[in-house]
Each structure stands twice: as C-alpha cells, then as structure tokens.
Design a protein around this motif. Sequence first.
Motif, mmCIF file in Angstrom:
data_model
loop_
_atom_site.group_PDB
_atom_site.id
_atom_site.type_symbol
_atom_site.label_atom_id
_atom_site.label_comp_id
_atom_site.label_asym_id
_atom_site.label_seq_id
_atom_site.Cartn_x
_atom_site.Cartn_y
_atom_site.Cartn_z
ATOM 1 N N GLY A 132 0.790 -1.227 0.000
ATOM 2 C CA GLY A 132 0.000 0.000 0.000
ATOM 3 C C GLY A 132 0.823 1.278 0.000
ATOM 4 O O GLY A 132 0.300 2.355 0.261
ATOM 5 N N ARG A 133 2.108 1.201 -0.327
ATOM 6 C CA ARG A 133 2.970 2.394 -0.371
ATOM 7 C C ARG A 133 2.977 2.947 -1.797
ATOM 8 O O ARG A 133 3.245 2.224 -2.748
ATOM 9 C CB ARG A 133 4.388 2.031 0.061
ATOM 10 N N ILE A 134 2.674 4.230 -1.915
ATOM 11 C CA ILE A 134 2.673 4.863 -3.233
ATOM 12 C C ILE A 134 4.117 5.062 -3.678
ATOM 13 O O ILE A 134 4.919 5.678 -2.986
ATOM 14 C CB ILE A 134 1.913 6.200 -3.208
ATOM 15 N N ILE A 135 4.429 4.514 -4.851
ATOM 16 C CA ILE A 135 5.774 4.602 -5.397
ATOM 17 C C ILE A 135 5.878 5.778 -6.355
ATOM 18 O O ILE A 135 6.862 6.517 -6.356
ATOM 19 C CB ILE A 135 6.147 3.287 -6.121
ATOM 20 N N GLU A 136 4.862 5.952 -7.170
ATOM 21 C CA GLU A 136 4.876 7.006 -8.191
ATOM 22 C C GLU A 136 3.451 7.461 -8.451
ATOM 23 O O GLU A 136 2.508 6.685 -8.325
ATOM 24 C CB GLU A 136 5.479 6.458 -9.481
#
Length: 93
Positions: free
Chosen positions: A83-87
């Motif tokens: 659930g971590r936004i990368i881009e």
Amino acid sequence: MATLDGPAILASHAALQDVLSRFPKARRNECIFTARALEVVVGKGKGVYIVRVNRRVDYCEGIGPGGNFELDWFELYAVSPEGRIIERYQYAP
C-alpha cells in the motif's frame, strides 16, 4: 462485482486516500469533491499495482453524462503490495 486480493485493495485505498487528501477542505461537502465522484481501476504488473483514479462528476446528482469537462481528469499510481505509493502521475486536459 469483482473479487480483489488484499494487496489490490490496499493499493486502491492508498491511491484513493491520496486523491481525497488533495481536495479543497472547504468544499468536501460537495459531491464533486468526495469519493462518490471517483472511480478506481486496478491492475497488476511487474510486482506493483497500477491504480487509475478517474474523476466521474456525472455520478453526482444534477450533472448529466459528460458533466463538466473542466473537472475531467485522472491520476495514475504505482503502488506496492503493502500500500505504499511509489509514483504518481496526474493528467488534466
């Protein structure tokens, strides 16, 4: 109705929360600045989830199909399975 795995739901939620956090606080009681006016499409590729959040103002009462084209845009996210936004990429005509 579709069946989604847990990481797909986490990815969708992260992207949706990011979009909602940038809406003007003073206007959050208006339909066009709520989750009701958004549509989420999620897919998976190369170990990340690709999430597209579309603005759908035609989902709000009083705005017919086609709606207000000034508000038509989408945001595209690459999100990790945790659930971590990368881009993030925003498209607005």
